[in-house]
Design an enzyme around this catalytic site. Structure first.
Site, PDB file in Angstrom:
ATOM      1  N   ASP A   7       0.887  -1.163   0.000  1.00  0.00           N
ATOM      2  CA  ASP A   7       0.000   0.000   0.000  1.00  0.00           C
ATOM      3  C   ASP A   7       0.932   1.222   0.000  1.00  0.00           C
ATOM      4  O   ASP A   7       2.139   1.095  -0.255  1.00  0.00           O
ATOM      5  CB  ASP A   7      -0.990  -0.038   1.177  1.00  0.00           C
ATOM      6  CG  ASP A   7      -0.336   0.165   2.538  1.00  0.00           C
ATOM      7  OD1 ASP A   7       0.915   0.261   2.601  1.00  0.00           O
ATOM      8  OD2 ASP A   7      -1.066   0.226   3.539  1.00  0.00           O
ATOM      9  N   HIS A   8       0.383   2.394   0.297  1.00  0.00           N
ATOM     10  CA  HIS A   8       1.208   3.617   0.288  1.00  0.00           C
ATOM     11  C   HIS A   8       2.278   3.572   1.377  1.00  0.00           C
ATOM     12  O   HIS A   8       3.413   3.992   1.169  1.00  0.00           O
ATOM     13  CB  HIS A   8       0.331   4.856   0.451  1.00  0.00           C
ATOM     14  CG  HIS A   8      -0.566   4.783   1.655  1.00  0.00           C
ATOM     15  ND1 HIS A   8      -1.685   3.965   1.685  1.00  0.00           N
ATOM     16  CD2 HIS A   8      -0.501   5.377   2.873  1.00  0.00           C
ATOM     17  CE1 HIS A   8      -2.264   4.089   2.863  1.00  0.00           C
ATOM     18  NE2 HIS A   8      -1.567   4.931   3.610  1.00  0.00           N
ATOM     19  N   CYS A  64       3.114  -3.133   4.099  1.00  0.00           N
ATOM     20  CA  CYS A  64       2.221  -2.046   4.504  1.00  0.00           C
ATOM     21  C   CYS A  64       2.873  -1.385   5.714  1.00  0.00           C
ATOM     22  O   CYS A  64       4.088  -1.528   5.919  1.00  0.00           O
ATOM     23  CB  CYS A  64       0.791  -2.529   4.747  1.00  0.00           C
ATOM     24  SG  CYS A  64       0.559  -3.737   6.058  1.00  0.00           S
ATOM     25  N   GLY A  65       2.111  -0.641   6.513  1.00  0.00           N
ATOM     26  CA  GLY A  65       2.716   0.053   7.645  1.00  0.00           C
ATOM     27  C   GLY A  65       3.246  -0.917   8.687  1.00  0.00           C
ATOM     28  O   GLY A  65       4.374  -0.799   9.171  1.00  0.00           O
ATOM     29  N   THR A  66       2.425  -1.904   9.031  1.00  0.00           N
ATOM     30  CA  THR A  66       2.801  -2.878  10.066  1.00  0.00           C
ATOM     31  C   THR A  66       3.046  -4.285   9.511  1.00  0.00           C
ATOM     32  O   THR A  66       3.595  -5.130  10.217  1.00  0.00           O
ATOM     33  CB  THR A  66       1.661  -3.016  11.099  1.00  0.00           C
ATOM     34  OG1 THR A  66       0.477  -3.410  10.377  1.00  0.00           O
ATOM     35  CG2 THR A  66       1.406  -1.714  11.834  1.00  0.00           C
ATOM     36  N   VAL A  68       0.586  -6.131   9.130  1.00  0.00           N
ATOM     37  CA  VAL A  68      -0.573  -6.849   9.672  1.00  0.00           C
ATOM     38  C   VAL A  68      -1.743  -6.877   8.691  1.00  0.00           C
ATOM     39  O   VAL A  68      -2.316  -7.940   8.407  1.00  0.00           O
ATOM     40  CB  VAL A  68      -1.013  -6.230  11.027  1.00  0.00           C
ATOM     41  CG1 VAL A  68      -2.317  -6.844  11.494  1.00  0.00           C
ATOM     42  CG2 VAL A  68       0.073  -6.425  12.068  1.00  0.00           C
ATOM     43  N   GLY A  69      -2.103  -5.722   8.155  1.00  0.00           N
ATOM     44  CA  GLY A  69      -3.244  -5.661   7.224  1.00  0.00           C
ATOM     45  C   GLY A  69      -3.007  -6.528   6.000  1.00  0.00           C
ATOM     46  O   GLY A  69      -3.906  -7.247   5.534  1.00  0.00           O
ATOM     47  N   HIS A  97       9.477 -24.684   8.924  1.00  0.00           N
ATOM     48  CA  HIS A  97       8.440 -25.453   9.625  1.00  0.00           C
ATOM     49  C   HIS A  97       7.029 -25.220   9.080  1.00  0.00           C
ATOM     50  O   HIS A  97       6.202 -26.133   9.122  1.00  0.00           O
ATOM     51  CB  HIS A  97       8.442 -25.115  11.128  1.00  0.00           C
ATOM     52  CG  HIS A  97       9.642 -25.667  11.846  1.00  0.00           C
ATOM     53  ND1 HIS A  97       9.730 -25.707  13.219  1.00  0.00           N
ATOM     54  CD2 HIS A  97      10.807 -26.207  11.380  1.00  0.00           C
ATOM     55  CE1 HIS A  97      10.894 -26.241  13.581  1.00  0.00           C
ATOM     56  NE2 HIS A  97      11.567 -26.542  12.477  1.00  0.00           N
ATOM     57  N   HIS A 132       6.591 -31.638   9.947  1.00  0.00           N
ATOM     58  CA  HIS A 132       6.077 -30.291   9.671  1.00  0.00           C
ATOM     59  C   HIS A 132       5.051 -30.312   8.539  1.00  0.00           C
ATOM     60  O   HIS A 132       4.116 -29.518   8.539  1.00  0.00           O
ATOM     61  CB  HIS A 132       7.229 -29.335   9.355  1.00  0.00           C
ATOM     62  CG  HIS A 132       8.243 -29.282  10.450  1.00  0.00           C
ATOM     63  ND1 HIS A 132       7.924 -28.837  11.715  1.00  0.00           N
ATOM     64  CD2 HIS A 132       9.537 -29.665  10.497  1.00  0.00           C
ATOM     65  CE1 HIS A 132       8.990 -28.938  12.485  1.00  0.00           C
ATOM     66  NE2 HIS A 132       9.986 -29.441  11.779  1.00  0.00           N
ATOM     67  N   ARG A 135       1.691 -31.026   9.948  1.00  0.00           N
ATOM     68  CA  ARG A 135       1.080 -29.868  10.628  1.00  0.00           C
ATOM     69  C   ARG A 135       0.585 -28.834   9.634  1.00  0.00           C
ATOM     70  O   ARG A 135      -0.477 -28.235   9.826  1.00  0.00           O
ATOM     71  CB  ARG A 135       2.090 -29.260  11.608  1.00  0.00           C
ATOM     72  CG  ARG A 135       2.372 -30.215  12.758  1.00  0.00           C
ATOM     73  CD  ARG A 135       3.569 -29.809  13.561  1.00  0.00           C
ATOM     74  NE  ARG A 135       3.819 -30.821  14.594  1.00  0.00           N
ATOM     75  CZ  ARG A 135       4.990 -30.996  15.181  1.00  0.00           C
ATOM     76  NH1 ARG A 135       6.023 -30.223  14.878  1.00  0.00           N
ATOM     77  NH2 ARG A 135       5.139 -31.926  16.091  1.00  0.00           N
TER      78      ARG A 135
HETATM   79  C1  RB5 Z   1      -2.068   2.597   6.626  1.00  0.00           C
HETATM   80  O1  RB5 Z   1      -2.124   3.769   7.390  1.00  0.00           O
HETATM   81  C2  RB5 Z   1      -1.912   1.393   7.530  1.00  0.00           C
HETATM   82  O2  RB5 Z   1      -3.093   1.172   8.226  1.00  0.00           O
HETATM   83  C3  RB5 Z   1      -1.520   0.170   6.723  1.00  0.00           C
HETATM   84  O3  RB5 Z   1      -0.362   0.428   6.005  1.00  0.00           O
HETATM   85  C4  RB5 Z   1      -1.229  -1.096   7.508  1.00  0.00           C
HETATM   86  O4  RB5 Z   1      -0.289  -0.877   8.492  1.00  0.00           O
HETATM   87  C5  RB5 Z   1      -2.382  -1.850   7.996  1.00  0.00           C
HETATM   88  O5  RB5 Z   1      -2.265  -2.930   8.575  1.00  0.00           O
END
Ligand code: RB5
Length: 150
Positions: A7-8, A64-66, A68-69, A97, A132, A135
């Site tokens: 993403d950005h 992405c930023g984290t 996570v998304g 694994h 593995h 699993r």
């Molecule tokens: C964008 O601001 C941020 O939410 C995205 O990059 C990401 O970290 C989401 O998980």
């Protein structure tokens, strides 16, 4: 062939990792976006995950930023095992694994040098199979709803 997408927030790290892969002579395609204009991580996370799940790409790395998304999105696509990594040990073990086929990196969490090391270890590490594999098969049974191991 590796699929990259972001993403950005992950755009600049994606570009840096692309240059790093070029230096290592590892082929990749950047599935977008082409600019760092604000966008939604599920758009590009989905594109990359579909491309890996279809077999068009061997592995995918998403930013992405984290992280996570992107990982949450990718893991909704059948056949995808996407791991968010902020350390080298998890990066290696997620291949050895868990046979992870996608890696998600958080540009606001890991610096570029650590990200490069994580990418290198993740790409070099090989799935060990054996116990593995059983699993990983169980994970895929959870995905298909065919849970016969309880
Ligand atoms: C964008 O601001 C941020 O939410 C995205 O990059 C990401 O970290 C989401 O998980």
């Amino acid at each position: 062939m590796i699929a990259l997408a972001s993403d950005h927030a992950g755009f600049e790290l994606k570009k840096e990792i692309g240059r790093y892969l070029e230096g290592l002579k590892i082929p990749y395609n950047d599935l977008g976006p082409a600019t760092n204009e604000r966008t939604d991580y599920p758009r590009y996370g989905y594109l990359a995950a579909k491309a890996v799940a279809s077999g068009e790409y061997e592995k995918g790395i998403v930013f992405c930023g984290t992280g996570v998304g992107m990982s949450l999105t990718a893991n909704k696509v059948k056949g995808i095992r996407c791991v968010v990594c902020t350390d080298c040990y998890s990066a290696m073990l997620s291949r050895q694994h868990n046979n992870a086929n996608m890696l998600a990196l958080g540009a606001r969490v890991v610096g570029a040098d650590l990200a490069k090391l994580i990418v290198k270890l993740w790409l070099e590490a090989e799935f060990e199979g054996g116990r593995h594999q059983q699993r990983v098969d169980m994970i895929m049974k959870v995905e298909s709803g065919n849970i016969d191991f309880l």
